[in-house]
Design an enzyme around this catalytic site. Structure first.
Site, mmCIF file in Angstrom:
data_model
loop_
_atom_site.group_PDB
_atom_site.id
_atom_site.type_symbol
_atom_site.label_atom_id
_atom_site.label_comp_id
_atom_site.label_asym_id
_atom_site.label_seq_id
_atom_site.Cartn_x
_atom_site.Cartn_y
_atom_site.Cartn_z
ATOM 1 N N VAL A 46 0.801 -1.931 0.262
ATOM 2 C CA VAL A 46 -0.408 -0.392 0.330
ATOM 3 C C VAL A 46 0.525 1.014 -0.195
ATOM 4 O O VAL A 46 0.396 2.721 -0.450
ATOM 5 C CB VAL A 46 -1.080 -0.029 0.845
ATOM 6 N N ILE A 99 2.648 1.965 -3.463
ATOM 7 C CA ILE A 99 1.509 1.783 -4.870
ATOM 8 C C ILE A 99 1.075 3.182 -4.837
ATOM 9 O O ILE A 99 0.400 4.044 -3.959
ATOM 10 C CB ILE A 99 0.209 0.980 -4.881
ATOM 11 N N GLU A 117 -1.802 5.201 -5.406
ATOM 12 C CA GLU A 117 -3.238 4.658 -5.305
ATOM 13 C C GLU A 117 -3.581 6.328 -6.407
ATOM 14 O O GLU A 117 -4.341 5.745 -7.086
ATOM 15 C CB GLU A 117 -3.528 4.043 -4.182
ATOM 16 N N ASP A 175 -4.371 26.945 -42.047
ATOM 17 C CA ASP A 175 -4.866 27.922 -43.291
ATOM 18 C C ASP A 175 -4.692 29.734 -42.868
ATOM 19 O O ASP A 175 -4.657 30.001 -42.089
ATOM 20 C CB ASP A 175 -6.562 27.272 -43.418
ATOM 21 N N ASN A 199 -1.707 7.884 2.246
ATOM 22 C CA ASN A 199 -1.874 7.805 0.341
ATOM 23 C C ASN A 199 -3.110 7.932 -0.253
ATOM 24 O O ASN A 199 -3.377 8.335 -0.825
ATOM 25 C CB ASN A 199 -1.231 5.883 -0.021
#
Ligand code: ADP
Ligand code: MG
Length: 896
Positions: free
Chosen positions: A288, A291, A293, A335, A721
C-alpha cells in the site's frame, strides 16, 4: 456481407416508392411525428450520430473501480482481518476501499460529463416539423419519420426521401466521390439505380448548395450511407496514447519492484521472529505504501480540467491524445483565410483592361454599361451566397468571398435574387479548391448568359477575349502583361483576387464544362478583396517562435497575397512554394525546403497530405488545420488534426483531434500552451505521489530492519496514500500556468513522464523522508507506547506532504517566483487535510480506528522536523542549483 446486401435492398426501396408511400411506411405525415412517437423512436433507433461509442453504465463504471490489483490486495487483506476477528480494522479497511471506489467513480463520471459538455458545443442543428410546428433541434435527436426542412447551405442531417423539392441541388461529393452537384426532385424512380442517381433521396453529410426541400428521414446514425463510410473511417484500432502506455509501464515496473521487495521483506521479517500473520499485514502495508494509488484519479481530473480550460479558450478536444500531443507540437500548419485573417472580406479595388479604380470613392464610374458594373453583375450572378432581410435584420449566408461581392453589387443596386427571376440559372460548375473557378449559365429570353469567376490565372486560361471600354478585343500578351503588373500591386497589398468573365451563347448543347467555356469567354476584369489579418495573430506567432514552434501558412490563395499577409503577421519565410513547385519535388527535397520556406500558396487540399508526410518522416509533431472534405486525409494523418468550428465541414470535424470553435489561430496556440501545462502538472503529481510512496516504504523497511516494528499501521498508510495524498495531489492538477510554458522548446515526445533528473529528485527527497520518519520513530519509540510513536510518524509524513506539495509545482523555480499561495485549491486542500488530521488525532472516538494518540505541542514541533528540513533544503537547492534536476534532453531542438 449479408448486412451490406440488406442495406442495398433497403435503400433501393425508398427511392422506388412514391413520397406518400414512404410516409405511410414510416407511419408519419407531412405534419410530422408526435413528440411521443419521436421519443420512442429515438430509444429504438439510437441517436442520429456517427462514430459514437456506447457509454458504459454507472454500475459498470463503479465496479471497474474495484478492478485494480491494489484494491484486490486490500480486499484480500480485509478478508484476512475479518477471519482473525479484527473487526475494527475490517470496518476501516472496508470503508476505505469503498471511499476510494466512490472517489474514483465520481471522478470518472465527472470527467465524462465534462467531455459530453464539450461535445455539445460542436453539435449540429436541424429544422424539423413535429406536430405541425417547426423546431430547431439537435440533429442527433432526429428519428426515421421526422420531416426535415432543408435549405441552401444546410448539411443534410441523415438519409431522407424528398417529399417536396424546389430548385434543389445537393453536393454529394462526400458520398459519391464526384465533385459535381446533383439536381434533386421528388419524383419516384422505377429502375434500380446507384446512389449517385437516386435523385429523390438526400444523404447524410451532403450539402444543399441551392434551393430548398422538405424530406422525410428514412435512416439515421450509422445506418446512413455516410455512417457506412464513416464506419470504415473510424474502424481504426484504438491505440493507447503514449501517456497511457507510459503510465501502464510505470505501474508494471512499480508492481514488479514491490513484489521483489516484498519477498526480501518477508524473509527478513521471518528472520526477526514475526508471525506469518504479521508478515502478511506488513506485506500489505508495504504494498500500500509503495503504490501511488491516487495517480490514476489525479490524472483523470488533470486531463479533464485541461480539456475544460482549452474549451474555454475555444479549443474543443475531440480525442484525448491531443491533450498530450499538443504539448510537443513542433509545427503548426495553418490555413490563411479565416484562421490567420478575419474572413471579413470587402471589395476594395477593381481592375479592368485599362485601369484600376478604388471601389469606395470612384462610384461615378459605375454607370450601368460600364465594364466595372458588369464585373459586379457577373460575379453576383455567378454566386451562391445570399443576403436577405429578415425582420429588418440583414442575414447573410454563404462563403465570405461571395458575400463580399454581393454586398458591393448591392451598393450599386444590383439585386441578385431579383435578377434571377428573369435569368434563371440552368447550369453551373461549382467552385472547388482544386479547380479554383466557378461558372453558371442563365437562361434569358432566347439566349444564354454564362458567368465565370475564379482565380485570375485560371480565368485567363479560359478566356480568348477581353472587354475594353471600346468593345471586345482579343486577349493578347501586351494586355496580359499590363494586367499582371497591376495585379502584382494589388497582391502586394494583401488583396485576394477574383477574376470575372462572361459570354453570350446560343448553344443548346448540354455539356457545360471547361472545354465549353474555352471558346467564347470574355475577360471582364479583376476584383480585389481585402481580408485584414487578425490583430492578435502577430503576438501568437511571436509566442510560437519563442516556444520553438514553426508556423507554416498553407493557402489556396495566390503566392503574392499569401506573402503579403505573412509579412503582416510576422511569418518569416525564404520565398513561397506553390502547389506546382511542390509536385516537382521529392519528399526529401520538400523537407529541405520546409526548413526555410513557411508559405505554401495555390495548394490543393490533397497536397497538404504530402507536407504532413514530409514533416512526419523527420520526426516533427504537426498540428494541421483544415475545413473542407478534402482536407480530411491530411487532418487524419497529422499528429493533431485541427478542424475549424465555423467554416469547417462535419467531415473535417469528424476526423480531427481538436475543433477550434472560433476559427482563430490564437486558440490553437492557447491549446498548445495549455497542453504543455497539463503535461507538467501530470509530472508534478507523479513526482509528489511517488516521492511520498518511496519515502514511506523506505521508512517502513528501515524500521522493520533496525527496530523490528512497523512505524505505521496498514490503516495509517492507507490514510496517507488514499486520503491525504490524493486530496493534495488532485489540486496539483489545477495548478495555474506559471508563464514559462511557452519559453521552452517543445517537449520531445520520447521524453517520458518520469525523466532521469526527476527520478534523481524523487530519490533524494524520498530518501530524506524515509530517513526522517525512521529517526522520529527510533527516537520516540518506547516499548509500551507504540501508538504514540506511530502517530508521530504519521503526523510527520502528513506535514511533509503539505510542505513538499508546494515545492513539487516546479522543479526549477523557487516558491517566491511561482507564488506560494497561487494555487488556491492546493492551499484549501492543505488546510482541509490539516483539519482532518486534527480530527483523527484528537477526536477520542476516532483514535481506536486509526490507532492514534493525541499529541502535545512539543510533539508537533518534533514531527515538523523532517518535512521542515526537507522544505528548507529544497528551497536552497532551487536557489543555488535550479537546473540540477532539469530535463535537459527532454526538448526538441528549436526549429528543425
Ligand atoms: P483559401 O481558402 O486558402 O484562401 P481557396 O481555395 O478558397 O483558398 O481559394 C483559392 C482561390 O480561388 C482564391 O485565391 C480565389 O481567387 C479563388 N476563389 C476563392 N473563392 C472563390 C469563389 N467562391 N468563387 C470563385 N473563385 C474563388
Ligand atoms: Mg476558401
Amino acid at each position: 456481407m449479408s448486412q451490406i446486401k440488406i442495406r442495398i435492398f433497403m435503400t433501393q426501396d425508398w427511392y422506388q416508392l412514391s413520397a406518400n408511400e414512404a410516409l405511410n411506411i414510416l407511419k408519419t405525415s407531412q405534419e410530422g411525428l408526435s413528440e411521443e412517437t419521436a421519443k420512442k423512436r429515438l430509444i429504438e433507433n439510437g441517436r442520429n450520430e456517427i462514430g459514437e461509442k456506447k457509454r458504459a453504465s454507472f454500475l459498470w463504471v463503479f465496479l471497474r473501480q474495484f478492478m485494480n490489483p491494489l484494491v484486490l490486495i486490500l480486499i484480500l487483506a480485509l478478508a484476512v482481518k475479518v477471519y482473525f476477528h479484527y473487526f475494527i480494522d475490517g470496518i476501516v479497511l472496508g470503508s476505505t476501499i469503498f471511499l476510494m471506489a466512490i472517489i474514483g467513480f465520481f471522478q470518472e463520471v465527472k470527467a465524462e460529463r465534462a467531455i459530453d459538455e464539450l461535445k455539445k458545443l460542436s453539435s449540429h442543428k436541424s429544422k424539423v416539423k413535429r406536430e405541425s410546428h417547426l423546431y430547431v433541434i439537435d440533429s442527433a435527436l432526429l428519428v426515421p419519420g421526422d420531416i426535415v426542412y432543408l435549405e441552401m447551405g444546410d448539411k443534410v442531417p441523415s438519409d431522407a426521401r424528398i417529399i417536396e423539392a424546389c430548385n434543389l441541388k445537393v453536393d454529394e461529393s462526400m458520398i459519391t466521390g464526384e465533385s459535381c452537384v446533383s439536381e434533386k426532385t421528388a419524383d419516384p424512380i422505377q429502375k434500380k439505380v446507384t446512389l449517385a442517381d437516386q435523385k429523390n433521396m438526400v444523404f447524410a453529410g451532403t450539402v444543399v448548395t441551392l434551393g430548398r426541400a422538405v424530406a422525410v428521414i428514412v435512416e439515421t446514425g450509422l445506418k446512413t450511407e455516410m455512417g457506412k463510410i464513416a464506419k470504415t473511417l473510424t474502424d481504426i484500432k484504438v491505440e493507447k496514447t503514449p501517456l497511457q502506455k507510459n503510465i501502464q509501464s510505470i505501474g508494471l515496473r512499480t508492481v514488479a519492484l514491490i513484489f521483489l521487495a516484498l519477498i526480501v521483506f518477508a524473509f527478513i521479517s521471518y528472520d526477526r521472529g514475526f508471525s506469518l500473520k504479521d508478515i502478511f499485514f506488513l506485506g500489505v502495508s508495504a504494498a500500500v505504501s509503495a503504490i501511488p494509488e491516487s495517480l490514476p484519479a489525479a490524472f483523470t481530473i488533470t486531463l479533464a480540467t485541461g480539456m475544460y480550460r482549452m474549451a474555454k479558450k475555444n479549443a474543443i478536444i475531440r480525442k484525448l491524445i491531443a491533450v498530450e500531443t499538443l504539448g510537443s507540437a513542433t509545427v503548426i500548419c495553418s490555413d490563411k483565410t479565416g484562421t490567420l485573417t478575419l474572413n471579413q472580406m470587402t471589395v476594395v479595388e477593381l481592375a479592368s483592361c485599362e485601369r484600376n479604380i478604388e471601389f469606395k470613392d470612384k462610384r461615378s464610374y459605375f454607370e450601368t454599361d460600364s465594364v466595372f458594373y458588369n464585373m459586379l453583375l457577373a460575379s453576383s450572378m455567378c454566386n451562391d451566397a445570399s443576403i436577405t432581410i429578415n425582420h429588418s435584420k440583414q442575414e447573410v449566408l454563404g462563403d465570405p468571398t461571395e458575400v463580399a461581392i454581393l454586398r458591393a453589387a448591392a451598393e450599386l443596386g444590383i439585386d441578385k435574387s431579383f435578377l434571377e427571376k428573369t435569368q434563371e440559372r440552368i447550369k453551373e460548375i461549382p467552385f472547388t479548391s482544386e479547380s479554383r473557378f466557378m461558372a453558371t449559365m442563365h437562361l434569358q429570353d432566347h439566349h444564354r448568359n454564362v458567368f465565370v469567376k475564379g482565380a485570375p490565372e485560371k480565368v485567363f486560361s479560359l478566356c480568348k477575349y477581353i472587354q475594353t471600354e471600346k468593345g471586345i478585343v482579343e486577349l493578347n500578351q501586351d494586355i496580359q502583361k499590363d494586367l499582371n503588373h497591376r495585379m502584382l500591386q494589388m497582391m502586394d497589398r494583401s488583396l485576394r483576387l477574383i477574376a470575372v468573365a462572361s459570354c453570350l451563347t446560343e448553344d443548346k448543347e448540354d455539356h457545360f464544362d471547361e472545354g465549353f467555356l474555352k471558346n467564347e469567354l470574355v475577360f471582364l476584369g479583376i476584383l480585389g478583396l481585402e481580408d485584414p489579418p487578425r490583430e492578435e495573430v502577430k503576438e501568437s506567432i511571436e509566442k510560437c517562435h519563442l516556444a520553438g514552434i514553426k508556423v507554416i501558412m498553407i493557402t489556396g490563395d495566390n503566392p503574392k497575397t499569401a506573402e503579403s499577409v505573412a509579412r503582416h503577421i510576422g511569418i518569416q519565410s525564404q520565398g513561397v512554394l506553390t502547389g506546382t513547385d511542390l509536385s516537382s519535388l521529392s519528399d526529401h527535397q520538400l523537407f529541405e525546403k520546409l526548413k526555410t520556406v513557411a508559405i505554401f500558396a495555390r495548394i490543393e487540399p490533397m497536397q497538404k497530405l504530402r507536407i504532413v508526410h514530409a514533416l512526419k518522416a523527420h520526426g516533427q509533431i504537426i498540428a494541421m488545420t483544415g475545413d473542407g472534405i478534402n482536407d480530411a486525409p491530411a487532418l487524419e494523418e497529422a499528429n493533431i488534426g485541427v478542424a475549424m468550428g465555423l467554416k469547417g465541414t462535419d467531415v473535417a470535424k469528424q476526423v480531427s483531434d481538436m475543433v477550434i470553435a472560433d476559427d482563430h489561430f490564437d486558440s490553437i496556440v492557447s491549446a498548445i500552451e495549455e497542453g504543455r501545462a497539463v503535461f507538467s502538472r501530470l509530472r508534478n503529481i507523479t513526482g509528489f505521489l511517488v516521492t511520498t510512496c518511496f519515502g514511506e516504504l523506505l521508512g517502513l523497511v528501515l524500521c522493520v530492519l533496525f527496530i523490528g516494528l512497523a512505524p505505521m499501521t496498514p490503516i495509517q498508510i492507507l490514510w496517507i496514500n488514499l486520503v491525504t495524498g490524493s486530496w493534495i495531489a488532485i489540486p496539483m492538477g489545477l495548478e495555474p500556468k506559471n508563464g514559462l510554458e511557452m519559453l521552452n522548446p517543445p517537449r520531445d515526445p520520447k521524453s517520458k513522464l518520469i525523466f532521469k533528473g526527476m527520478l534523481f529528485r524523487i530519490c533524494y527527497l524520498s530518501t530524506l523522508l524515509g530517513l526522517g520518519s525512521f529517526i522520529i520513530f527510533a527516537c520516540v519509540h518506547v516499548e509500551d507506547n507504540r501508538s504514540y510513536a506511530q502517530t508521530m510518524v504519521l503526523t510527520s509524513i502528513v506535514i511533509f506532504e503539505w510542505l513538499i506539495a508546494l515545492h513539487m509545482r516546479t522543479d526549477e523555480l523557487p516558491l517566491r517566483k511561482i507564488g506560494t499561495f497561487k494555487n488556491r485549491w492546493l492551499i484549501l486542500a492543505i488546510i482541509s487535510v490539516f483539519l482532518m488530521h486534527l480530527c483523527i488525532v484528537y477526536i477520542p472516538f476516532l483514535n481506536p480506528f486509526f490507532q492514534t494518540t493525541p499529541l502535545k505541542l512539543k510533539d508537533w514541533l518534533i514531527a515538523l522536523i523532517p518535512g521542515g528540513s526537507i522544505f528548507i533544503i529544497e528551497s536552497l537547492r532551487k536557489e543555488f542549483f535550479p537546473k540540477m534536476f532539469s530535463n535537459s534532453n527532454g526538448f526538441k531542438k528549436a526549429g528543425f
